[in-house]
Write a protein that holds these residues in place. Structure first.
Motif, PDB file in Angstrom:
ATOM      1  N   PRO A   1      17.906   8.631 -26.975  1.00  0.00           N
ATOM      2  CA  PRO A   1      18.898   7.735 -26.410  1.00  0.00           C
ATOM      3  C   PRO A   1      20.324   8.234 -26.580  1.00  0.00           C
TER       4      PRO A   1
ATOM      5  N   SER B   1      21.034  11.397 -24.013  1.00  0.00           N
ATOM      6  CA  SER B   1      21.037  11.233 -22.576  1.00  0.00           C
ATOM      7  C   SER B   1      21.612   9.906 -22.124  1.00  0.00           C
ATOM      8  N   SER B   2      22.018   9.025 -23.027  1.00  0.00           N
ATOM      9  CA  SER B   2      22.467   7.695 -22.650  1.00  0.00           C
ATOM     10  C   SER B   2      23.900   7.721 -22.156  1.00  0.00           C
ATOM     11  N   PHE B   3      24.281   6.611 -21.539  1.00  0.00           N
ATOM     12  CA  PHE B   3      25.664   6.445 -21.111  1.00  0.00           C
ATOM     13  C   PHE B   3      26.607   6.507 -22.310  1.00  0.00           C
TER      14      PHE B   3
ATOM     15  N   GLY C   1      27.729   9.983 -17.216  1.00  0.00           N
ATOM     16  CA  GLY C   1      27.012   8.862 -17.815  1.00  0.00           C
ATOM     17  C   GLY C   1      26.662   7.794 -16.797  1.00  0.00           C
TER      18      GLY C   1
ATOM     19  N   THR D   1      22.580   7.773 -16.305  1.00  0.00           N
ATOM     20  CA  THR D   1      22.043   6.615 -17.051  1.00  0.00           C
ATOM     21  C   THR D   1      23.013   5.456 -16.895  1.00  0.00           C
TER      22      THR D   1
ATOM     23  N   PRO E   1      25.078   2.193 -17.168  1.00  0.00           N
ATOM     24  CA  PRO E   1      25.145   1.298 -18.336  1.00  0.00           C
ATOM     25  C   PRO E   1      24.580  -0.091 -18.056  1.00  0.00           C
TER      26      PRO E   1
END
Length: 569
Positions: free
Chosen positions: A284, A287-289, A481, A485, A487
């Motif tokens: 997470p 690669s997450s926002f 972001g 991915t 938000p």
């Protein structure tokens, strides 16, 4: 020689010369600075001649080893019986040693005959390094992927050294260029050893999987760790040289140290003695926002700060016509370096110790594979910005680092960041790769600007361009972001839709237009503030110095005043 010894031998040569230069050049620079001498000391000229002779000996040893090992060509280039070339790889290595031998010969001739043009020794060394790079570039065609990649990383150090040495032809005795050359030579030496270990496993064990892309990702990171280690070695040797100079100055007044030679002005009879397959999961945080936003905020903060600071510094310099930076500017740079180091250290800790992070574990013995290499990529990126922040702080300490070294370290940090994104494994995610390739354009543009600032110090156009690239990096990382991915949840953009690629290319240009608009607005605001301060306070020079002002008058030196009410000022 296509074996471990064939790589360890040239690696040892480069490592010895790199370590030698990392001691020699700081000693020469600091001792000449301490004794107020501009011309090169005779002792150092003798050292250069001996260095050239050693270079010739090393080159001869390398040529003989390549030709007369049991499976070598023994001076045969073409076989008439087989109608084929004989051991061309050995001949390539022999050619490399030949040019380094010629470089050593020019070093000796430069010392013996004063009619030799100054700079010819550096030119010949640059040619030798360039020839080495060309040979290795055509050395790995039709090789396995891992073999090609590990040698292509070596080319980065080789051509960097060739370019810096060519600049030394025109900028003789430039300590920044000399230290940079020493650093890339150390990297060449250690990386030759790394190549031998990876490809030939001298201590036994299974061979590396040459088709596994995770091995390529690890080796890219490992190359930059070698670079970081070289920077640390240079810093340690420079510090040791500085301490030796200071100790001798306290003990004997006005010394001149030349690699084992101490001379005092009051002692005319002093004797000079020369001492002679992966389990990586997309986590997470990675690669997450949130991960992209945090990294983008790091660059946005510095871009916005510079968009205010550099116009103000330029305007104050125009008004006061001073070449030396004020105390306020120096304090601002120290503060900036501290913040940079703090942000980088926070980034390293976050990347390593989030719940899904590697927690300082690089290799899993259970699965026999690398762990969370993407986290390690970002950790390596933050590591170089941490080194850059430390150099910013130390540059204003009594250590007297060479002018421009802070910009050089920033350029190296950006260059490393760009290469890490270039060699990242994107798989079939075409949109992901396109987004990061656009980001790499901004990164390398910033690296080039920072490198030019090493030689064009306080150039407002270069500073403004670097600022705009940082603003672009920051906003584009936020954009990445949002695209990959979102938000607000849901799937990311379609990776196979070519229209998305076309739109995002346009969007990248809009981001840069926005960065230029922010830069222009902040520059205009800075000018208005500067003129307003001049009208209201007259001799008060407002600096970006953490809430401090400097009062300047014609007959007295600047005195720091805390910012308070107008009556106090």
């Amino acid at each position: 020689m296509a074996n471990f010894k064939g790589h360890a031998l040239p690696g040892s040569f480069f490592l010895l010369f790199g370590l030698w230069w990392s001691v020699k050049y700081p000693l020469r620079h600091l001792s000449q600075k301490a004794s107020k001498k501009s011309q090169r000391n005779y002792c150092f000229q003798r050292v250069d001649a001996i260095e050239g002779a050693v270079k010739i000996v090393f080159a001869l040893i390398g040529m003989l080893a390549e030709q007369f090992v049991p499976d070598g060509p023994h001076m045969y280039l073409y076989s008439g019986e087989k109608r084929d070339w004989v051991k061309l790889m050995n001949w390539q290595h022999t050619t490399m040693y030949l040019f380094y031998g010629l470089s050593g010969a020019v070093d000796v001739l430069t010392y013996l005959f004063h009619v030799v043009p100054r700079g010819l020794d550096r030119l010949m060394l640059s040619v030798a390094v360039f020839v080495e790079g060309c040979l290795f570039y055509y050395h790995v065609f039709h090789r396995p992927m891992l073999d090609q990649h590990i040698h292509s990383l070596l080319l980065i150090a080789i051509f960097s050294g060739a370019c810096s040495t060519m600049l030394e032809v025109f900028l003789c005795d430039n300590i920044v260029l000399e230290m940079f050359r020493a650093g890339v030579t150390i990297i060449q030496g250690t990386w030759f050893w790394q190549i031998g270990v990876v490809l030939f496993q001298p201590w036994g064990g299974p061979m590396w999987d040459e088709s596994d892309h995770d091995n390529i990702m690890f080796l890219t990171m490992c190359f930059f760790w070698h670079w970081a280690a070289a920077v640390v070695i240079l810093a340690i040797n420079y510090t040791v040289a500085y301490c030796c100079i200071q100790r001798c100055r306290r003990g004997s007044g006005e010394p001149y140290i030349g690699l084992g030679v101490r001379k005092q002005k009051c002692d005319t009879s002093s004797q000079a003695a020369f001492l002679n397959g992966s389990d990586e999961e997309v986590s997470p945080m990675t690669s997450s926002f949130l991960g992209s936003a945090l990294r983008g905020t790091f660059f946005l903060v510095f871009g916005l700060w510079w968009s205010v600071r550099y116009p103000l510094k330029y305007l104050r310099r125009q008004v006061n016509a001073e070449n030396q930076p004020s105390y306020g500017v120096q304090r601002a740079e120290v503060f900036e370096g501290t913040v940079k180091a703090f942000f980088a250290l926070a980034g390293i800790l976050v990347e390593q110790f989030v719940p899904s992070g590697p927690h300082m574990t690089l290799y899993s013995p259970k699965t026999h594979s690398w762990t969370d290499l993407t986290h390690w990529h970002y950790t390596t990126m933050y590591l170089f910005f941490l080194l850059s922040g430390i150099v910013d702080v130390v540059s204003h300490s009594p250590l007297k680092l060479p002018l421009g070294l802070d910009r050089l370290l920033l350029s190296v940090a950006l260059f490393m960041e760009g290469l890490l994104f270039c060699f990242r494994d994107y798989g079939d995610a075409a949109l992901d790769q396109h987004l990061h390739s656009l980001l790499a354009m901004a990164i390398f543009a910033g690296a080039l600007c920072a490198l030019l600032e090493v030689f064009l110090r306080d150039h407002v156009i270069l500073e403004s361009l670097r600022t705009s690239t940082f603003l672009l990096q920051g906003s584009w990382l936020w954009q990445i972001g949002f695209v990959l991915t979102p938000p607000w949840g849901g799937p990311g953009w379609d990776q196979t839709d070519r229209s998305n690629v076309t739109f995002l290319t346009m969007c990248f240009c809009w981001h840069y237009a926005g960065a230029l608009a922010v830069l222009a607005a902040n520059a205009a605001t800075s000018r208005c503030c500067n003129e307003s301060c001049q009208l209201k306070f007259g001799d008060i020079d407002v600096e970006l110095d953490c809430g401090m002002c400097i009062r300047k008058s014609k007959g007295s030196s600047g005195a720091l005043l805390p910012e308070s009410g107008l009556d106090d000022k």
